[in-house]
Design a protein around this motif. Structure first.
Motif, short mmCIF file in Angstrom:
data_model
loop_
_atom_site.label_atom_id
_atom_site.label_comp_id
_atom_site.label_asym_id
_atom_site.label_seq_id
_atom_site.Cartn_x
_atom_site.Cartn_y
_atom_site.Cartn_z
N ASP A 122 0.81 -1.22 0.00
CA ASP A 122 0.00 0.00 0.00
C ASP A 122 0.85 1.27 0.00
O ASP A 122 0.31 2.38 -0.12
N ASP A 123 2.18 1.12 0.08
CA ASP A 123 3.08 2.27 -0.08
C ASP A 123 3.62 2.38 -1.50
O ASP A 123 4.42 3.27 -1.80
N GLY A 124 3.21 1.46 -2.38
CA GLY A 124 3.66 1.49 -3.76
C GLY A 124 4.94 0.73 -4.03
O GLY A 124 5.44 0.73 -5.16
N LYS A 125 5.51 0.05 -3.03
CA LYS A 125 6.73 -0.72 -3.24
C LYS A 125 6.41 -2.02 -3.96
O LYS A 125 5.50 -2.75 -3.56
N GLN A 126 7.15 -2.31 -5.03
CA GLN A 126 6.88 -3.51 -5.80
C GLN A 126 7.34 -4.75 -5.05
O GLN A 126 8.46 -4.83 -4.56
N LEU A 127 6.44 -5.74 -4.97
CA LEU A 127 6.73 -7.00 -4.31
C LEU A 127 6.95 -8.14 -5.30
O LEU A 127 7.69 -9.08 -5.02
N ALA A 128 6.26 -8.07 -6.45
CA ALA A 128 6.34 -9.15 -7.44
C ALA A 128 5.72 -8.67 -8.74
O ALA A 128 5.23 -7.53 -8.83
#
Length: 205
Positions: free
Chosen positions: A74-80
């Motif tokens: 939800d902070d916009g950091k890409q996980l996959a």
């Protein structure tokens, strides 16, 4: 002896940290679908040449995984990534093939349409975007599908038509399947809007 014990403890601690880091990694999510027709259109008749007119990337092979979008927190950091084995143009072409057959056409898949074909439909553009916002309690997936087609009657271009559909959904359980479910519904929504118009253009007298 004490020094050996300390070294062993240090090794075990590092192994535990490494295992923990691996456990935190988020695997890519898949959006593979078997399209289910939904447009329920009638009125088509005769042979219809359906042509894949989207330019294929150089070196395309069956082993390529297509990235349709991202999984982010939800902070916009890409996980996959969100991936599939079928190119966007192939997914759209399969949906068109099924819907147009159900509309009454004898669909003939070709790389090019005969110059004197009575009815032809060339897929000129197909883009699919699927993004997933992942949190500890839920996932929200948003999907957009855009296409452009060239209907032709008796070898004459009748104009280029563009269509777009968007759909989103939120899941609390079984979240790994949510990207595929949302993509399926987006593609069905697009076909429900586009296929009646295509049939109308192709059947104009």
């Amino acid at each position: 002896m004490e020094r050996v014990k300390c070294g062993l403890i240090r090794v075990l601690a590092m192994a535990a940290i490494f295992a923990g880091l691996l456990g935190c990694a988020t695997p890519d999510r898949r959006a593979d679908i078997l399209y289910r027709p939904a447009a329920n259109v009638t009125g088509g008749s005769g042979d219809l040449y359906l042509v894949q007119g989207v330019r294929r990337p150089a070196g395309e092979s069956a082993s390529i995984q297509w990235v349709l979008g991202k999984v982010t927190d939800d902070d916009g950091k890409q996980l996959a990534n969100i991936v599939t084995d079928m190119a966007p143009s192939s997914l759209v072409l399969d949906a068109l093939n099924q819907e147009l057959k159900r509309a009454g056409y004898n669909v003939i898949l070709r790389d090019t349409a005969p110059a004197d074909a009575n009815k032809a439909l060339i897929l000129k553009e197909a883009t699919i975007l699927v993004n997933d916002t992942h949190t500890a309690v839920k996932d929200e997936v948003k999907s957009t599908v855009k296409i452009a087609v060239e209907p032709r009657r008796q070898g004459t271009l009748t104009g280029v038509s563009a269509y777009e559909a968007q759909y989103s959904d939120t899941g609390l359980t079984d979240r790994d399947h949510l990207p595929a479910d949302v993509l399926q519904k987006t593609l069905q929504l697009l076909m429900t809007r586009a296929v009646p118009d295509m049939v109308k253009v192709l059947e104009q007298k």
